[in-house]
Design a protein around this motif. Structure first.
Motif, mmCIF file in Angstrom:
data_model
loop_
_atom_site.group_PDB
_atom_site.id
_atom_site.type_symbol
_atom_site.label_atom_id
_atom_site.label_comp_id
_atom_site.label_asym_id
_atom_site.label_seq_id
_atom_site.Cartn_x
_atom_site.Cartn_y
_atom_site.Cartn_z
ATOM 1 N N ALA A 267 0.794 -1.150 -0.108
ATOM 2 C CA ALA A 267 -0.076 -0.100 0.058
ATOM 3 C C ALA A 267 0.952 1.146 -0.079
ATOM 4 O O ALA A 267 0.410 2.285 -0.703
ATOM 5 N N LEU A 268 1.941 1.067 0.736
ATOM 6 C CA LEU A 268 2.844 2.246 0.597
ATOM 7 C C LEU A 268 3.297 2.744 -0.708
ATOM 8 O O LEU A 268 3.496 3.932 -1.071
ATOM 9 N N GLY A 269 3.875 1.767 -1.437
ATOM 10 C CA GLY A 269 3.932 2.033 -2.875
ATOM 11 C C GLY A 269 5.555 2.981 -2.770
ATOM 12 O O GLY A 269 6.425 2.654 -2.235
ATOM 13 N N THR A 270 5.346 3.788 -3.806
ATOM 14 C CA THR A 270 6.533 4.822 -4.151
ATOM 15 C C THR A 270 6.181 6.173 -3.946
ATOM 16 O O THR A 270 4.818 6.353 -3.789
ATOM 17 N N ASP A 271 6.956 6.821 -3.947
ATOM 18 C CA ASP A 271 6.657 8.504 -3.830
ATOM 19 C C ASP A 271 6.600 9.087 -5.110
ATOM 20 O O ASP A 271 6.671 10.346 -5.188
ATOM 21 N N GLU A 272 6.562 8.050 -6.185
ATOM 22 C CA GLU A 272 6.438 8.808 -7.562
ATOM 23 C C GLU A 272 5.052 8.869 -7.526
ATOM 24 O O GLU A 272 4.158 8.013 -7.780
ATOM 25 N N LYS A 273 4.436 10.277 -7.968
ATOM 26 C CA LYS A 273 2.951 10.408 -8.546
ATOM 27 C C LYS A 273 3.070 10.419 -10.095
ATOM 28 O O LYS A 273 3.645 11.452 -10.789
ATOM 29 N N SER A 274 2.002 9.583 -10.688
ATOM 30 C CA SER A 274 2.194 9.524 -12.017
ATOM 31 C C SER A 274 0.716 8.796 -12.490
ATOM 32 O O SER A 274 0.273 8.079 -11.417
ATOM 33 N N VAL A 275 0.274 8.864 -13.658
ATOM 34 C CA VAL A 275 -1.001 8.048 -13.983
ATOM 35 C C VAL A 275 -0.435 6.403 -14.039
ATOM 36 O O VAL A 275 0.418 6.080 -14.848
ATOM 37 N N LEU A 276 -1.040 5.563 -13.251
ATOM 38 C CA LEU A 276 -0.776 4.345 -13.187
ATOM 39 C C LEU A 276 -1.549 3.457 -14.244
ATOM 40 O O LEU A 276 -2.678 4.123 -14.717
ATOM 41 N N ASP A 277 -1.074 2.258 -14.755
ATOM 42 C CA ASP A 277 -1.765 1.450 -15.650
ATOM 43 C C ASP A 277 -3.148 1.072 -14.943
ATOM 44 O O ASP A 277 -4.102 0.921 -15.858
ATOM 45 N N VAL A 278 -3.257 1.017 -13.818
ATOM 46 C CA VAL A 278 -4.724 0.612 -13.244
ATOM 47 C C VAL A 278 -5.622 1.724 -13.381
ATOM 48 O O VAL A 278 -6.792 1.412 -13.085
ATOM 49 N N GLU A 279 -5.135 3.023 -13.616
ATOM 50 C CA GLU A 279 -6.110 4.204 -13.936
ATOM 51 C C GLU A 279 -6.168 4.369 -15.145
ATOM 52 O O GLU A 279 -6.974 5.275 -15.526
ATOM 53 N N SER A 280 -5.826 3.600 -16.310
ATOM 54 C CA SER A 280 -5.724 4.028 -17.679
ATOM 55 C C SER A 280 -7.375 4.128 -18.029
ATOM 56 O O SER A 280 -7.548 5.046 -18.830
ATOM 57 N N GLU A 281 -8.052 3.237 -17.648
ATOM 58 C CA GLU A 281 -9.488 3.392 -18.476
ATOM 59 C C GLU A 281 -10.341 4.730 -17.850
ATOM 60 O O GLU A 281 -10.938 5.518 -18.544
ATOM 61 N N LEU A 282 -10.121 4.926 -16.425
ATOM 62 C CA LEU A 282 -10.813 6.070 -16.062
ATOM 63 C C LEU A 282 -10.008 7.447 -16.163
ATOM 64 O O LEU A 282 -10.549 8.474 -16.456
ATOM 65 N N HIS A 283 -8.780 7.180 -16.556
ATOM 66 C CA HIS A 283 -7.962 8.420 -16.929
ATOM 67 C C HIS A 283 -8.576 8.652 -18.536
ATOM 68 O O HIS A 283 -8.784 10.018 -18.555
ATOM 69 N N ASP A 284 -8.726 7.990 -19.311
ATOM 70 C CA ASP A 284 -9.594 8.256 -20.425
ATOM 71 C C ASP A 284 -10.930 8.553 -20.485
ATOM 72 O O ASP A 284 -11.413 9.431 -21.270
ATOM 73 N N LYS A 285 -11.531 7.856 -19.600
ATOM 74 C CA LYS A 285 -13.119 8.053 -19.690
ATOM 75 C C LYS A 285 -13.839 8.859 -18.728
ATOM 76 O O LYS A 285 -14.897 9.523 -18.606
ATOM 77 N N ALA A 286 -13.069 9.194 -17.609
ATOM 78 C CA ALA A 286 -13.694 9.961 -16.305
ATOM 79 C C ALA A 286 -13.064 11.318 -16.247
ATOM 80 O O ALA A 286 -13.756 11.895 -15.620
ATOM 81 N N ARG A 287 -11.822 11.636 -16.854
ATOM 82 C CA ARG A 287 -11.405 13.074 -16.829
ATOM 83 C C ARG A 287 -12.403 13.735 -17.533
ATOM 84 O O ARG A 287 -12.656 13.450 -18.656
ATOM 85 N N ARG A 288 -12.476 15.046 -17.145
ATOM 86 C CA ARG A 288 -13.273 16.014 -17.852
ATOM 87 C C ARG A 288 -12.428 16.672 -18.836
ATOM 88 O O ARG A 288 -11.443 17.206 -18.714
ATOM 89 N N THR A 289 -13.132 16.806 -20.324
ATOM 90 C CA THR A 289 -12.635 17.773 -21.126
ATOM 91 C C THR A 289 -13.638 18.353 -22.065
ATOM 92 O O THR A 289 -14.965 18.353 -21.455
ATOM 93 N N ILE A 290 -13.293 19.203 -22.859
ATOM 94 C CA ILE A 290 -14.321 20.145 -23.388
ATOM 95 C C ILE A 290 -15.159 19.284 -24.460
ATOM 96 O O ILE A 290 -14.541 19.079 -25.494
ATOM 97 N N HIS A 291 -16.713 19.409 -24.421
ATOM 98 C CA HIS A 291 -17.396 18.670 -25.307
ATOM 99 C C HIS A 291 -18.595 19.389 -25.630
ATOM 100 O O HIS A 291 -18.974 20.402 -25.332
ATOM 101 N N ALA A 292 -19.246 19.051 -27.127
ATOM 102 C CA ALA A 292 -20.198 19.892 -27.416
ATOM 103 C C ALA A 292 -21.361 19.133 -26.829
ATOM 104 O O ALA A 292 -21.578 18.150 -26.532
ATOM 105 N N VAL A 293 -22.453 19.868 -26.441
ATOM 106 C CA VAL A 293 -23.485 19.507 -25.928
ATOM 107 C C VAL A 293 -24.906 19.759 -26.787
ATOM 108 O O VAL A 293 -26.058 19.331 -26.612
ATOM 109 N N ASP A 294 -24.538 20.457 -28.068
ATOM 110 C CA ASP A 294 -25.483 20.477 -29.087
ATOM 111 C C ASP A 294 -24.808 20.200 -30.519
ATOM 112 O O ASP A 294 -23.474 20.319 -30.496
ATOM 113 N N ASP A 295 -25.440 20.122 -31.542
ATOM 114 C CA ASP A 295 -24.695 19.779 -32.720
ATOM 115 C C ASP A 295 -24.462 21.270 -33.064
ATOM 116 O O ASP A 295 -25.164 22.370 -32.682
#
Length: 350
Positions: A267-295
């Motif tokens: 659980a202690l892991g390392t002191d390196e802060k980075s995006v981990l492989d286990v986070e990859s799906e939610l990194h791509d799907k759950a982080r917010r970016t700018i989207h159109a809400v209408d055509d």
């Protein structure tokens, strides 16, 4: 901070915690029981199993009286005499540990015992009550073995004196253990933060020799604070006769402690802060970016009504939210479908 090496095993910061299963004198004078204790330590995943080698005549004055905490009518001298481990066991226990793949350790309490042990132990464990015995420390230093020294019942200034003695005698591989000389130690008295103090004050690997009844709390707290070594007494059965059984861990508790330590390390892991492989799906799907809400048609202005900062899900991600204020008011240079991520090529960047 330098690491030390116990056999082939490096011990120190950034290394797995070195776990000493302290069998002590819980063999009750029976060699088969001593071997069974070794088996328990191996099965639990300990790195070393440690016994104690002493002679009463070299530990206490003969007219030593009683010790209240043991609740025994015999004098402390008589109790210690009854707990002596035969010297002839040492090579046999060493061979059995080697066969089982665990390091054999035994704490010497006198010069004769250290001479009996010298060919069989990869490091010395110095008991708290011996840590201010400067002549004995110099004797151990002459062997050029690493030294792990407990510090119970001593002030920091006394620990410093002993460290100075060892370093002046040429000891370069030293570890210090926080220890409270109470059997058992109340959890509120174990003072695990001293592990950090010892490491900072002396720039050596530090750890905990724990006499609390709880198999998990103090050891895992110590590991979280940087302990390199954990030592804990264990027994086959707390109800066995002998002074050290009642505060020792039973086999299932030893297993629980070691599992908890290894889980804590994970659980202690390392002191390196980075995006981990286990986070990859939610990194791509759950982080917010700018989207159109209408055509949005080509030539139409991007406004707070037709674009939002949203989670992308399975849509292609748009621009980072930090560009939102910059994008609002820009003109679309091509048709943008609803839900699409806004890209720089979608807008007039002027």
């Amino acid at each position: 901070m330098e690491t030390l090496k116990i056999g082939d095993r490096p011990v120190g910061p950034d290394e797995p915690t070195f776990i000493i299963a302290e069998a002590g004198s819980n063999h009750n004078g029976d060699l088969a029981t001593a071997k069974e204790l070794i088996d328990v330590a191996v099965d639990a995943g300990a790195d070393a199993v440690k016994f104690q080698t002493f002679r009463a005549e070299d530990m206490y004055v003969e007219d030593s009286g009683e010790v209240e905490y043991l609740d025994d009518d015999r004098s402390i001298y008589e109790i210690i005499e009854s707990m002596e481990m035969p010297h002839e066991w040492v090579p046999e226990l060493y061979d059995y540990c080697t066969e089982r793949g665990i390091y054999f350790l035994s704490t010497p309490f006198d010069v004769q015992s250290s001479e009996v042990l010298s060919d069989y132990v990869p490091a010395w464990k110095v008991a708290s009550y011996t840590s201010s015995h400067h002549p004995f420390l110099r004797k151990l230093a002459d062997t050029n073995k690493p030294i792990i020294m407990s510090t119970g019942a001593h002030e920091l200034s006394e620990v410093r004196e002993s460290v100075d003695v060892l370093e002046s005698a040429g000891v370069s591989e030293l570890a210090l253990l926080q220890c409270v000389a109470a059997y058992p130690t109340p959890l509120e008295e174990i003072n695990v933060r001293v592990v950090e103090l010892l490491a900072d004050e002396f720039d050596v690997p530090a750890g905990l020799s724990d006499h609390t009844l709880d198999p998990v709390t103090a050891p895992t707290t110590a590991v979280a604070l940087g302990a390199s070594i954990i030592e804990k007494h264990f027994t086959l059965d707390k109800t066995m006769n002998g002074p050290d059984h009642q505060f020792a861990l039973e086999p299932d508790e030893l297993d629980e402690m070691i599992t908890a330590i290894r889980d804590t390390e994970s659980a202690l892991g390392t002191d390196e802060k980075s995006v981990l492989d286990v986070e990859s799906e939610l990194h791509d799907k759950a982080r917010r970016t700018i989207h159109a809400v209408d055509d949005i048609a080509a030539g139409e202005t991007l406004t707070t009504e037709n674009i939002k900062v949203l989670r992308s899900g399975e849509q292609e991600a748009g621009l980072h939210p930090k560009f939102y204020d910059e994008v609002v008011g820009k003109t679309a240079v091509r048709d943008i479908q609803r839900s699409s991520g806004i890209q720089w090529e979608d807008i007039d960047a002027q």
